[in-house]
Enzyme design. Structure first.
Site, PDB file in Angstrom:
ATOM      1  N   GLU A 184       2.826 -10.692  14.380  1.00 36.99           N
ATOM      2  CA  GLU A 184       2.051 -11.200  15.509  1.00 36.99           C
ATOM      3  C   GLU A 184       2.174 -12.735  15.584  1.00 36.99           C
ATOM      4  OE1 GLU A 184      -1.853  -9.698  15.278  1.00 36.99           O
ATOM      5  OE2 GLU A 184      -2.424 -10.490  17.241  1.00 36.99           O
TER       6      GLU A 184
ATOM      7  N   ARG B 232       0.817  -1.219   0.000  1.00 36.95           N
ATOM      8  CA  ARG B 232       0.000   0.000   0.000  1.00 36.95           C
ATOM      9  C   ARG B 232       0.850   1.269   0.000  1.00 36.95           C
ATOM     10  NH1 ARG B 232      -3.615  -1.560   4.766  1.00 36.95           N
ATOM     11  NH2 ARG B 232      -2.144  -3.262   4.684  1.00 36.95           N
TER      12      ARG B 232
HETATM   13  P1  AMP Z   1       3.727  -2.948  12.276  1.00 35.20           P
HETATM   14  O1  AMP Z   1       4.933  -3.639  11.704  1.00 35.20           O
HETATM   15  O2  AMP Z   1       3.147  -3.642  13.448  1.00 35.20           O
HETATM   16  O3  AMP Z   1       3.996  -1.473  12.536  1.00 35.20           O
HETATM   17  O4  AMP Z   1       2.594  -3.046  11.179  1.00 35.20           O
HETATM   18  C1  AMP Z   1       2.589  -2.185  10.120  1.00 35.20           C
HETATM   19  C2  AMP Z   1       2.162  -2.850   8.848  1.00 35.20           C
HETATM   20  O5  AMP Z   1       1.023  -3.702   9.011  1.00 35.20           O
HETATM   21  C3  AMP Z   1       1.788  -1.768   7.859  1.00 35.20           C
HETATM   22  O6  AMP Z   1       2.467  -2.039   6.642  1.00 35.20           O
HETATM   23  C4  AMP Z   1       0.286  -1.852   7.727  1.00 35.20           C
HETATM   24  O7  AMP Z   1      -0.072  -1.814   6.377  1.00 35.20           O
HETATM   25  C5  AMP Z   1      -0.131  -3.153   8.381  1.00 35.20           C
HETATM   26  N1  AMP Z   1      -1.136  -2.974   9.450  1.00 35.20           N
HETATM   27  C6  AMP Z   1      -0.954  -3.254  10.777  1.00 35.20           C
HETATM   28  N2  AMP Z   1      -2.063  -3.020  11.497  1.00 35.20           N
HETATM   29  C7  AMP Z   1      -2.990  -2.563  10.626  1.00 35.20           C
HETATM   30  C8  AMP Z   1      -4.351  -2.109  10.750  1.00 35.20           C
HETATM   31  N3  AMP Z   1      -5.012  -2.078  11.935  1.00 35.20           N
HETATM   32  N4  AMP Z   1      -4.983  -1.682   9.629  1.00 35.20           N
HETATM   33  C9  AMP Z   1      -4.349  -1.685   8.434  1.00 35.20           C
HETATM   34  N5  AMP Z   1      -3.086  -2.121   8.253  1.00 35.20           N
HETATM   35  C10 AMP Z   1      -2.397  -2.540   9.319  1.00 35.20           C
END
Ligand code: AMP
Length: 176
Positions: free
Chosen positions: A94, A57
């Protein structure tokens, strides 16, 4: 600034039960809002030497920013998608782990790089992208996000870098 926040749609239980997914497609469907988001992201930092965006995205915003600044666009992709020689970083999800790669010749030592992603949650994905930049001895000038989910430790995890986000949601309120 336009009400970009109002163009982020909450989708409960996607892609799994318990996740409140932040859907950016209403914002993408509005040319005015998309242009405003790109302008606002660009205004948060000075023109870098290159833009790194994380599959998939953030390619939308990363491409627009690279064109805005007239600097190279460098895709960070999941393992096995890039055809040339790559550097890679493993990061935790996760459930389990994943691998991000960029082409080894995509950046040069000393370049100032802006990393772009659509959303900051725990910061694991962005931290892996930052380590990729650093493997090539380039410097992370800033990390830009359209959305920050506050309360998941992302900003703390990225504390050694400048972090900018246009729209923040608090996870406790949102239940994400
Ligand atoms: P993180 O590595 O935990 O910061 O997760 C970030 C990535 O996961 C990003 O590339 C987001 O596109 C996706 N992501 C994580 N949580 C969400 C959410 N609640 N809604 C949409 N995309 C998410």
């Amino acid at each position: 600034m336009r009400d970009l926040r109002g163009l982020i749609r909450d989708v409960p239980d996607f892609p799994r039960k318990g996740i409140l997914f932040k859907d950016i497609t209403p914002l993408l469907a509005s040319p005015d809002a998309l242009a405003e988001a790109v302008r606002a992201l660009a205004a948060r930092t000075v023109r870098p030497d290159a833009v790194v965006a994380i599959e998939s995205r953030s390619f939308i915003f990363g491409t627009a920013l690279a064109l805005h600044w007239q600097v190279p666009f460098v895709p960070a992709r999941k393992f096995g998608k890039l055809p040339g020689r790559t550097v890679r970083e493993v990061y935790s999800l996760e459930y389990g782990e994943d691998t991000l790669e960029i082409h080894a010749d995509a950046l040069h030592a000393g370049q100032r790089v802006v990393i772009v992603d659509d959303l900051l949650a725990t910061g694991g994905t962005a931290a892996a992208a930052a380590r990729l930049v650093e493997q090539l001895e380039a410097k992370v000038a800033a990390l830009l996000f359209l959305i920050e989910l506050e309360g998941l430790g992302g900003r703390e995890r990225l504390a050694s870098y400048p972090v900018e986000a246009l729209i923040a949601f608090t996870v406790a309120e949102e239940g994400a």
